[in-house]
Scaffold this motif. Structure first.
Motif, short mmCIF file in Angstrom:
data_model
loop_
_atom_site.label_atom_id
_atom_site.label_comp_id
_atom_site.label_asym_id
_atom_site.label_seq_id
_atom_site.Cartn_x
_atom_site.Cartn_y
_atom_site.Cartn_z
N ALA A 1 6.78 -12.12 0.54
CA ALA A 1 6.53 -11.18 2.15
C ALA A 1 6.41 -10.42 2.13
CB ALA A 1 7.92 -11.01 2.68
N MET A 2 6.38 -9.44 0.62
CA MET A 2 5.94 -8.26 0.35
C MET A 2 4.55 -8.28 0.48
SD MET A 2 9.23 -6.02 -2.49
CE MET A 2 7.91 -4.79 -1.78
N HIS A 3 4.26 -9.42 -0.20
CA HIS A 3 2.14 -9.06 -0.44
C HIS A 3 1.30 -8.25 -0.99
CE1 HIS A 3 -1.80 -10.56 1.90
NE2 HIS A 3 -1.63 -10.50 1.00
N ASN A 4 2.25 -7.88 -2.34
CA ASN A 4 1.55 -7.08 -3.01
C ASN A 4 1.65 -6.87 -4.39
OD1 ASN A 4 4.17 -5.58 -3.09
ND2 ASN A 4 3.40 -3.86 -1.98
N ALA A 5 2.54 -8.02 -5.14
CA ALA A 5 2.96 -8.52 -6.15
C ALA A 5 2.29 -9.65 -6.93
CB ALA A 5 4.23 -7.79 -6.00
N PRO B 1 -1.66 -13.67 6.44
CA PRO B 1 -2.27 -13.87 5.57
C PRO B 1 -1.62 -13.66 4.19
CG PRO B 1 -3.16 -12.04 7.21
CD PRO B 1 -2.15 -13.30 7.33
N ALA C 1 6.02 -12.20 8.14
CA ALA C 1 4.90 -11.68 7.42
C ALA C 1 3.47 -11.58 7.74
CB ALA C 1 5.38 -11.25 5.49
#
Lengths: 135, 135, 135, 135, 135, 135
Positions: free
Chosen positions: B69-73, B108, B105
């Protein structure tokens, strides 16, 4: 003939959301965007949550973790914490999930989520106590 | 006398991370910030994951959902998808979790996470096939 | 009988995505999650983009702005910048949208998005030049 | 007559960015959006960084912390870590800032930022060593 | 024997948080998750903030910048703005940090943060005025 | 001699913001940071929005989409939804943009944005009704 998605979605919503407690997230938008409730029921619950390869209780844990980590959807987190309790997660287990979120999204995300959980648990206990007192 | 947190953290890391596959997220930082590996082992795994009120398999699902969900790690998501397989989640179940993330989220986030899962599953299958061929 | 959503979704995808250029975002996931392509076509394009109250060209601008501001979906932004050109937005107009994003999401979001736009425009021009040279 | 903002912005850029090392974030966009470099120099550096109420060294720390916490701008973080070294922050101090970010934005943000810092420090040391060897 | 982390953490909390003003972020969670206060004191302040390589005043600036840029933790930003004043940052300096955040996280992040700073400054001034009037 | 940026910025602000309805986002900060209003007017509106290559109505759609997708700036979204109506976007069109955001940023972002839109539309209709009743 009813759309299968709609039937499945409505059934899953019944399983997740208690008939009390859960905030009615979409209610206030019903007049402005009547289709939204249908889209959420049919797509989110009838097409995604309804897929058989994962049980509903595990899905609910994933949703709680995702919403807590995103840290911008307090209303939805509240609704899904109610759903998590209804599907059998214990309060202690949910507290652990929210504490663990601090590692990935930081302490403010955890603190916000636990503050919402505190409200949910209090309402849940109050209802249960009331329910038991009915003769 | 060994710090209890360290012992517990190391033990949990052994349970989550397979001895192959899992990317060594902290390895490249070992010389620059030697304390980081200790902090992650002792605090993240020894103090948080080690808390008894939630089983490790459920914790792993929550982590996968949060990171997707955070989509940056991407590196951490990869490591924890390996861990989720090791702890008993099936590939089909993990795919469901990542699909469901789209609701909260966006697509993408789901597409990125599934692309990482595809890599993890391929490496996992290759290793398992190789392991079975050992006489 | 074909599902109406599927037909509409496929038609809209044809209008947005050029038959060249647009990265095939979902292609690599087709074997692992065959349903994903169907879900995106039927729901995203057949149910949402297909709604008649807003024209496709305006929808595409909204998508480009949203993806640029979220600053974590370079592949999707690339695909939708191609779509925006195909639907009639001029390069100069798209540059303006991406510059304006700096006000709401910061300069790094704008710089990332313009870097992607630069690639898209170069590929687009190369194809158009090639197409014109066909006798 | 030169615009005061432009003069001030160019001067501050000289103070922040070393003449080597710092990635040229805007360079690749110069042809596509010539105004962007002017906007960043005049507004970001000439109007904001140039305000006298806070010294440049403290500003640089704030920028490094903000970019690390946002966890989506690796190029800008790299450029500003170079700037932070140039303005007098020690490597050990910057490592501390990035470790501390874990509390607010999670460990993956810290790990990404430290990985970028490792690159910056290595390039910085290589240059300094080379510079000292010049007779 | 007291845990060193706890002693150091408590001491640092005393230095950052004024005995008035600072919102008690964790107070409402004390009954539900008693360990949270201990974790934050021992790990966040006793293990991270306590590391000697960076002074507390600089750490506080980094925290304010990070929280303002993340733009989703108003309570923590409020608490750390109080802390920043207590550790010697001037109001004018903090305003500059928050203005600068607009470049990286957009104007809405800056506007939210300045609105919180306005509250903090007003409470701080009121207290100081009251304190001076005590004979 | 007036600065051109200021004149252009003020003119564009007049076109976007109705003289009623639009929340005065910067008003409460006027005393604390008098420059902020000038910076926003001169830079955001006088330098960015004023660029001629994209019309103001399209710019407003991009802003609404960006703010809805970012999902953390309710006040600014409210102000720009008023602006979007003023510049000629229909309520039905704006609802579509906000629904579409769900695909990229998730349903909670859409639900928040539609809740804000509901307020904006109600205030807008009330004003228009009142205006028509003036003899």
């Amino acid at each position: 003939m009813a759309d299968d998605r709609s039937t499945r979605g409505a059934e899953i919503l019944r399983q997740i959301h208690s008939d009390w407690g859960t905030p009615n997230v979409l209610g206030p938008l019903e007049e402005l965007v009547p289709d939204l409730k249908v889209i959420v029921r049919d797509f989110a619950f009838g097409e995604i949550y309804a897929r058989p390869a994962l049980d509903l209780k595990s899905r609910q844990l994933a949703t709680v973790a995702a919403l807590a980590a995103m840290h911008n959807a307090p209303l939805e987190l509240k609704a899904h914490l109610f759903g998590a309790l209804k599907l059998g997660w214990k309060k202690e287990e949910l507290i652990e999930v929210l504490l663990q979120i601090a590692l990935y999204a930081g302490f403010p995300a955890t603190i916000s989520a636990l503050t919402i959980a505190k409200e949910v648990f209090a309402e849940y206990d109050a209802r249960n106590t009331a329910a038991k007192q009915v003769p």
